[in-house]
Scaffold this motif. Structure first.
Motif, short mmCIF file in Angstrom:
data_model
loop_
_atom_site.label_atom_id
_atom_site.label_comp_id
_atom_site.label_asym_id
_atom_site.label_seq_id
_atom_site.Cartn_x
_atom_site.Cartn_y
_atom_site.Cartn_z
N LEU A 1 -2.82 6.12 10.66
CA LEU A 1 -2.64 4.70 10.35
C LEU A 1 -2.95 4.41 8.88
O LEU A 1 -2.23 3.64 8.22
CB LEU A 1 -3.54 3.85 11.26
CG LEU A 1 -3.31 2.34 11.23
CD1 LEU A 1 -1.91 1.99 11.71
CD2 LEU A 1 -4.35 1.62 12.10
N GLY A 2 -4.02 5.04 8.35
CA GLY A 2 -4.37 4.86 6.93
C GLY A 2 -3.23 5.31 6.01
O GLY A 2 -2.87 4.61 5.06
N PHE A 3 -2.63 6.47 6.32
CA PHE A 3 -1.50 6.97 5.53
C PHE A 3 -0.28 6.05 5.68
O PHE A 3 0.39 5.73 4.70
CB PHE A 3 -1.13 8.40 5.97
CG PHE A 3 -1.99 9.46 5.35
CD1 PHE A 3 -1.72 9.92 4.07
CD2 PHE A 3 -3.07 10.00 6.04
CE1 PHE A 3 -2.50 10.91 3.49
CE2 PHE A 3 -3.87 10.99 5.47
CZ PHE A 3 -3.59 11.45 4.18
N LEU A 4 -0.02 5.62 6.92
CA LEU A 4 1.15 4.78 7.19
C LEU A 4 1.04 3.43 6.47
O LEU A 4 2.00 2.96 5.86
CB LEU A 4 1.28 4.57 8.71
CG LEU A 4 2.49 3.75 9.18
CD1 LEU A 4 3.79 4.49 8.86
CD2 LEU A 4 2.39 3.47 10.68
N LEU A 5 -0.13 2.81 6.53
CA LEU A 5 -0.33 1.51 5.89
C LEU A 5 -0.17 1.61 4.37
O LEU A 5 0.38 0.70 3.73
CB LEU A 5 -1.71 0.94 6.25
CG LEU A 5 -1.85 0.43 7.69
CD1 LEU A 5 -3.32 0.13 8.00
CD2 LEU A 5 -1.01 -0.82 7.92
N GLY A 6 -0.67 2.70 3.77
CA GLY A 6 -0.51 2.90 2.33
C GLY A 6 0.95 3.00 1.94
O GLY A 6 1.38 2.43 0.92
N TRP A 7 1.73 3.67 2.78
CA TRP A 7 3.17 3.85 2.52
C TRP A 7 3.91 2.53 2.68
O TRP A 7 4.67 2.10 1.81
CB TRP A 7 3.71 4.91 3.48
CG TRP A 7 5.18 5.18 3.34
CD1 TRP A 7 5.83 5.73 2.27
CD2 TRP A 7 6.17 4.90 4.33
NE1 TRP A 7 7.17 5.82 2.53
CE2 TRP A 7 7.42 5.32 3.79
CE3 TRP A 7 6.14 4.34 5.62
CZ2 TRP A 7 8.62 5.19 4.49
CZ3 TRP A 7 7.33 4.23 6.32
CH2 TRP A 7 8.56 4.64 5.76
N ILE A 8 3.66 1.83 3.82
CA ILE A 8 4.35 0.55 4.09
C ILE A 8 3.96 -0.49 3.03
O ILE A 8 4.82 -1.21 2.50
CB ILE A 8 4.01 0.04 5.52
CG1 ILE A 8 4.61 0.98 6.57
CG2 ILE A 8 4.54 -1.38 5.72
CD1 ILE A 8 4.16 0.68 7.99
N THR B 1 -0.81 -1.25 -5.87
CA THR B 1 -2.12 -1.85 -5.54
C THR B 1 -2.15 -2.30 -4.09
O THR B 1 -3.13 -2.08 -3.38
CB THR B 1 -2.41 -3.05 -6.47
OG1 THR B 1 -2.36 -2.59 -7.82
CG2 THR B 1 -3.77 -3.65 -6.19
N ARG B 2 -1.06 -2.95 -3.64
CA ARG B 2 -1.02 -3.40 -2.24
C ARG B 2 -1.14 -2.21 -1.29
O ARG B 2 -1.86 -2.26 -0.29
CB ARG B 2 0.27 -4.18 -1.95
CG ARG B 2 0.35 -4.62 -0.48
CD ARG B 2 1.65 -5.32 -0.15
NE ARG B 2 1.68 -6.66 -0.71
CZ ARG B 2 2.68 -7.53 -0.50
NH1 ARG B 2 3.72 -7.16 0.23
NH2 ARG B 2 2.64 -8.73 -1.03
N GLY B 3 -0.44 -1.13 -1.60
CA GLY B 3 -0.53 0.06 -0.76
C GLY B 3 -1.96 0.59 -0.70
O GLY B 3 -2.45 0.96 0.37
N ALA B 4 -2.64 0.59 -1.85
CA ALA B 4 -4.04 1.05 -1.90
C ALA B 4 -4.94 0.18 -1.04
O ALA B 4 -5.77 0.67 -0.27
CB ALA B 4 -4.53 1.08 -3.34
N LEU B 5 -4.76 -1.14 -1.15
CA LEU B 5 -5.61 -2.06 -0.39
C LEU B 5 -5.34 -1.96 1.10
O LEU B 5 -6.27 -1.95 1.92
CB LEU B 5 -5.40 -3.51 -0.87
CG LEU B 5 -5.77 -3.79 -2.34
CD1 LEU B 5 -5.48 -5.23 -2.71
CD2 LEU B 5 -7.24 -3.47 -2.60
N TRP B 6 -4.06 -1.90 1.49
CA TRP B 6 -3.72 -1.76 2.91
C TRP B 6 -4.27 -0.46 3.47
O TRP B 6 -4.79 -0.42 4.58
CB TRP B 6 -2.20 -1.81 3.09
CG TRP B 6 -1.61 -3.18 3.03
CD1 TRP B 6 -2.10 -4.27 2.35
CD2 TRP B 6 -0.40 -3.63 3.66
NE1 TRP B 6 -1.27 -5.35 2.50
CE2 TRP B 6 -0.21 -4.99 3.30
CE3 TRP B 6 0.56 -3.00 4.45
CZ2 TRP B 6 0.88 -5.74 3.74
CZ3 TRP B 6 1.65 -3.75 4.89
CH2 TRP B 6 1.81 -5.10 4.55
N GLY C 1 -7.19 -1.01 5.90
CA GLY C 1 -6.61 -0.72 7.22
C GLY C 1 -7.26 0.50 7.86
O GLY C 1 -7.64 0.48 9.04
N GLY C 2 -7.39 1.58 7.08
CA GLY C 2 -8.03 2.79 7.59
C GLY C 2 -9.49 2.54 7.95
O GLY C 2 -9.99 3.01 8.98
N LEU C 3 -10.17 1.79 7.09
CA LEU C 3 -11.59 1.49 7.29
C LEU C 3 -11.78 0.63 8.54
O LEU C 3 -12.59 0.95 9.42
CB LEU C 3 -12.13 0.75 6.06
CG LEU C 3 -13.64 0.62 5.91
CD1 LEU C 3 -14.28 1.98 5.75
CD2 LEU C 3 -13.97 -0.25 4.69
#
Length: 546
Positions: free
Chosen positions: A511-518, A458-463, A467-469
């Motif tokens: 950045l959207g992909f990276l934030l989801g991963w981190i 869930t945190r990955g989804a929200l980030w 983050g991407g938005l």
């Protein structure tokens, strides 16, 4: 060289001709709008349940949905924006056509079928399957609404140009009034017709648009005796750029920044389609996953043929009208296709007036249909994800949910009207590319991670979503699109642009992909592997799909 008369003389005649034939033009235009409204009312009478309103009762065949998907995708950007971009920038304008078409392969290979199998009405359904419902649905709803509003801006800008051209309106106040009228029509379409009405309008409009583009392509090629080399040579000469008009670099190649902008645009176009909310919800309108896959195949064929024709329209406008006359009507080139229609029909003649009216009416129907699809996607997401599942915690009745969707339609329409008034002089293809960048930054990483990565949380989804938005929207706000360019910026006369690129995709999508991963790696939440296994089986086989 072209056998046609000098374009500036022709366009001078066009002004008096359009005035003389204006009653005929307005009548034909009104007939088209009335016909689409009639279809909407007819379909609206068959909309009884939430499944009808959101997904058209899942009764459409693969071909019907493929036609409707094409109608949704071939927006004002495709018809007006690309023709204008090619007419002004030659080869570099044609890159929009390639990008929009290639993007469909990503949607087909990665998203269409798994999404159809996994959800009911919205993108939020897929994300919420294995995540915590409320935060993820809220994020999906916010993202859907923001992407839709960006896309709506392009349609509003296109509508303003079209109707202003037909009615001879040159004042800013008049153009703003037109944008408001489109917004009101859009609200009527969605609140009355729902998905059934929207889908039927899109099917009719797709057929009309293909027919109109085919007719214009035939007439352009006829002017040059079907000699494409002659057409391109004349366009290059008339453009004032010579051979450079037919080579890469006229718009994206003069500096290092413009080359980066081209890369950013390409990434956004190719990855954006698979994250566009109004395209994603179309996959829910068919009864099976197989039909979803077939409908995308149909759409690729129809859209591919259309984008091939935009080449003839764009270079035809450059050759027969010329960039100066095109810019005189609209600095971003959005009026090139209607101007070309009048020229091909015969400037000063009834034929020219009729062709201008028909092509403009088809383009306007295109705008209304796409606008209705976008508004439906965002209002559905608000009602189904935010209102029914977050605010009411799943206790809302179907009637309450549909009422919330209709209220959201009015509010989203009001925002689109307000922002559309500022965007009226911007190239609609460029505006749509921004929506693609936001969709690819916020929605695509989350959809792909949800479907294909078992450790996603869930945190990955929200980030990833927020983050991407946030990154894409902030970079757009401080880019030359919003300020700094006295001719095409949204706010003229001010300059607060510090981000040099017109499209943020190069930064915001990775950045959207990276934030989801981190976010997923740093989360203490243990992913539900059982739920992932269920989703994997469901998305790949369709077992248990609604």
């Amino acid at each position: 060289m072209s056998p046609a008369n000098p374009a500036h003389t022709a366009l001078h005649l066009a002004a008096s001709s359009t005035t003389e034939h204006r009653p005929l033009i307005i009548t034909l235009f009104a007939v088209f709008v009335a016909a689409t409204l009639g279809i909407t009312v007819w379909a609206g009478r068959q909309t009884r349940s939430a499944a009808d309103f959101y997904a058209g009762g899942r009764q459409f065949t693969a071909f019907q949905n493929g036609l409707a998907v094409s109608g949704d995708y071939m927006s004002a950007a495709s018809f007006l924006g690309i023709a204008g971009a090619i007419a002004l920038f030659g080869y570099d304008g044609f890159l929009y056509s390639i990008g929009f078409l290639v993007a469909w392969l990503v949607a087909l290979l990665l998203v269409a079928e798994p999404l159809r199998n996994s959800g009911r009405y919205t993108m939020g359904d897929v994300l919420a399957y294995r995540m915590r419902q409320r935060p993820v649905r809220t994020a999906a709803g916010v993202s859907t609404i923001v992407v839709s509003i960006f896309y709506l801006l392009a349609q509003m800008a296109g509508a303003g140009v079209l109707v202003a051209l037909l009615l001879g309106i040159t004042s800013d106040a008049g153009k703003i009034l037109i944008v408001a009228l489109v917004g009101v029509l859009m609200i009527v379409y969605v609140t009355i017709g729902g998905m059934k009405g929207t889908t039927w309008v899109q099917m009719v409009k797709a057929v009309l648009l293909i027919a109109g583009a085919l007719l214009m392509t035939f007439l352009v090629l006829l002017k040059f005796h079907f000699n494409i080399s002659d057409l391109l040579g004349t366009a290059a000469t008339k453009s004032g750029h010579g051979a450079a008009f037919l080579e890469p670099g006229l718009k994206y190649g003069a500096t290092g920044t413009s080359k980066l902008d081209f890369l950013s645009l390409g990434i956004a176009l190719v990855l954006g389609t698979a994250g566009l909310p109004h395209i994603l919800i179309r996959f829910y309108t068919v009864p099976t996953a197989k039909a979803a896959r077939k409908s995308v195949n149909w759409a690729i064929g129809i859209i591919g043929a259309f984008y091939l024709m935009t080449i003839a329209l764009g270079f035809g406008a450059a050759a027969l009208i010329g960039p100066d006359e095109i810019k005189a009507k609209n600095p971003a080139g959005n009026a090139a296709a209607p101007q070309l229609a009048e020229y091909l029909g015969g400037v000063g003649s009834t034929g020219g007036a009729v062709l201008l009216a028909v092509i403009s009416a088809v383009a306007f129907a295109t705008i209304l249909a796409v606008v209705a699809g976008l508004t439906l996607a965002s209002s559905s997401s608000f009602a189904h994800d935010i209102y029914a599942n977050v605010i009411r915690k799943g206790k809302a009745t179907e009637r309450e949910e549909m009422r919330a969707a209709r209220l959201a339609t009015v509010l989203i329409g009001a925002v689109a009207i307000l922002l559309g008034a500022f965007a009226r002089d911007m190239n609609v293809a460029g505006l749509v590319a921004l929506a693609f960048a936001v969709a690819a930054s916020a929605n695509l990483p989350t959809i792909l991670y949800s479907l294909f990565w078992k450790r996603f949380t869930t945190r990955g989804a929200l980030w990833s979503i927020y983050g991407g938005l946030a990154s894409s929207v902030i970079l757009v706000l401080f880019s030359p699109v919003v300020s700094g360019n006295p001719k095409t910026s949204m706010f003229k006369g001010v300059d607060f642009a510090w981000f040099p690129l017109e499209n943020p995709g190069l930064i915001s999508i990775p950045l959207g992909f990276l934030l989801g991963w981190i976010g997923s790696l740093l989360s203490k939440e243990e992913p539900d592997k059982g739920k992932y296994a269920e989703l994997e089986v469901k998305s790949l086989t369709g077992v248990g799909a609604h």
